[in-house]
Write a protein that holds these residues in place. Structure first.
Motif, PDB file in Angstrom:
ATOM      1  N   ARG A   1      -7.929   7.271 -20.978  1.00  6.38           N
ATOM      2  CA  ARG A   1      -9.253   6.095 -19.926  1.00  6.38           C
ATOM      3  C   ARG A   1     -10.662   6.166 -20.477  1.00  6.38           C
ATOM      4  NH1 ARG A   1      -7.349   9.160 -14.259  1.00  6.38           N
ATOM      5  NH2 ARG A   1      -5.382   8.058 -14.017  1.00  6.38           N
TER       6      ARG A   1
ATOM      7  N   GLU B   1     -11.226  -2.681 -20.089  1.00  5.68           N
ATOM      8  CA  GLU B   1     -10.129  -3.063 -18.689  1.00  5.68           C
ATOM      9  C   GLU B   1     -10.000  -4.111 -18.099  1.00  5.68           C
ATOM     10  OE1 GLU B   1     -13.225  -0.939 -19.191  1.00  5.68           O
ATOM     11  OE2 GLU B   1     -12.705   1.216 -17.943  1.00  5.68           O
TER      12      GLU B   1
ATOM     13  N   LEU C   1      -0.083   2.105 -15.220  1.00  9.22           N
ATOM     14  CA  LEU C   1       0.122   3.143 -13.917  1.00  9.22           C
ATOM     15  C   LEU C   1      -1.329   2.954 -13.219  1.00  9.22           C
ATOM     16  CD1 LEU C   1       1.891   6.314 -15.631  1.00  9.22           C
ATOM     17  CD2 LEU C   1       2.651   4.822 -13.928  1.00  9.22           C
ATOM     18  N   ASP C   2      -2.093   3.013 -14.377  1.00 13.44           N
ATOM     19  CA  ASP C   2      -3.255   2.867 -14.005  1.00 13.44           C
ATOM     20  C   ASP C   2      -3.978   1.512 -13.310  1.00 13.44           C
ATOM     21  OD1 ASP C   2      -4.119   5.769 -14.499  1.00 13.44           O
ATOM     22  OD2 ASP C   2      -5.261   5.132 -15.997  1.00 13.44           O
ATOM     23  N   GLU C   3      -3.748   0.937 -13.681  1.00 15.86           N
ATOM     24  CA  GLU C   3      -4.264  -0.744 -13.912  1.00 15.86           C
ATOM     25  C   GLU C   3      -3.105  -0.710 -12.317  1.00 15.86           C
ATOM     26  OE1 GLU C   3      -5.687  -4.402 -12.803  1.00 15.86           O
ATOM     27  OE2 GLU C   3      -6.049  -3.367 -14.182  1.00 15.86           O
ATOM     28  N   LEU C   4      -1.799  -0.264 -12.069  1.00 16.56           N
ATOM     29  CA  LEU C   4      -0.705  -0.751 -11.141  1.00 16.56           C
ATOM     30  C   LEU C   4      -1.461   0.638  -9.290  1.00 16.56           C
ATOM     31  CD1 LEU C   4       1.912  -1.921 -12.241  1.00 16.56           C
ATOM     32  CD2 LEU C   4       0.415  -3.363 -10.600  1.00 16.56           C
ATOM     33  N   GLY C   5      -1.530   1.423 -10.043  1.00 14.64           N
ATOM     34  CA  GLY C   5      -1.881   3.017  -8.800  1.00 14.64           C
ATOM     35  C   GLY C   5      -1.077   3.465  -8.634  1.00 14.64           C
ATOM     36  N   LEU C   6      -0.355   3.396  -9.995  1.00 17.94           N
ATOM     37  CA  LEU C   6       0.894   4.397  -9.623  1.00 17.94           C
ATOM     38  C   LEU C   6       1.067   5.258 -10.520  1.00 17.94           C
ATOM     39  CD1 LEU C   6       3.480   1.480 -10.884  1.00 17.94           C
ATOM     40  CD2 LEU C   6       2.592   2.130  -8.946  1.00 17.94           C
ATOM     41  N   ASP C   7       2.024   6.259  -9.527  1.00 14.78           N
ATOM     42  CA  ASP C   7       2.229   8.063 -10.007  1.00 14.78           C
ATOM     43  C   ASP C   7       3.158   7.834 -11.132  1.00 14.78           C
ATOM     44  OD1 ASP C   7       3.692  10.832  -9.383  1.00 14.78           O
ATOM     45  OD2 ASP C   7       1.842  10.812  -9.671  1.00 14.78           O
TER      46      ASP C   7
ATOM     47  N   ARG D   1       0.664   3.876 -19.561  1.00 13.06           N
ATOM     48  CA  ARG D   1      -0.133   5.070 -18.975  1.00 13.06           C
ATOM     49  C   ARG D   1      -1.219   3.735 -18.857  1.00 13.06           C
ATOM     50  NH1 ARG D   1      -0.205   8.887 -16.155  1.00 13.06           N
ATOM     51  NH2 ARG D   1      -1.464   7.993 -14.885  1.00 13.06           N
ATOM     52  N   ASN D   2      -1.767   2.987 -19.384  1.00  8.56           N
ATOM     53  CA  ASN D   2      -2.519   1.941 -18.861  1.00  8.56           C
ATOM     54  C   ASN D   2      -2.274   1.411 -17.870  1.00  8.56           C
ATOM     55  OD1 ASN D   2      -4.960   2.821 -20.266  1.00  8.56           O
ATOM     56  ND2 ASN D   2      -4.293   1.702 -22.187  1.00  8.56           N
TER      57      ASN D   2
END
Length: 113
Positions: free
Chosen positions: A10, A19, A69-75, A66-67
């Motif tokens: 991040r 981003e 996951l962050d962009e879509l707000g997923l776990d 990983r990026n």
């Protein structure tokens, strides 16, 4: 992936102000491109490959994942466990053990035997 590694990814992205380029579509393209580069490591041989190069390309795929996951707000644990639930239902042990048959043909194949 541990929190220290996630935070490092991040920070790398944030420090470069990347981003803005991390749309789901761009990240999906990047994952595919890096996965192709990983596949290229095995282009001419299944056994003769450069492990360091494989590790670098695999890391690139994982960083882009990983990026995303962050962009879509997923776990990651949540989506992996959800998919594993589906896979376990599609590929029951008694039908799938030792078989590479696709789930759509698995029950039919085992039914005919």
């Amino acid at each position: 992936m541990n929190n220290e590694t996630i935070n490092r990814i991040r920070k790398f992205t944030s420090d470069r102000k990347w981003e803005q380029y991390h749309t789901p579509a761009n990240l999906a393209k990047s994952i595919s491109i890096e996965a192709s580069e990983l596949l290229e490591c095995f282009q001419w041989s299944d056994t003769d490959f450069d492990l360091e190069h494989v590790k670098e390309e695999l890391a690139d795929v994982m960083v882009y994942c990983r990026n995303m996951l962050d962009e879509l707000g997923l776990d990651e644990d949540e989506i992996i466990n959800s998919k594993m639930d589906k896979n376990e239902a599609k590929y029951p042990i008694e039908l799938a053990i030792g078989s590479a048959t696709k789930y759509t043909e698995l029950k039919q194949k085992n039914h005919n035997e």
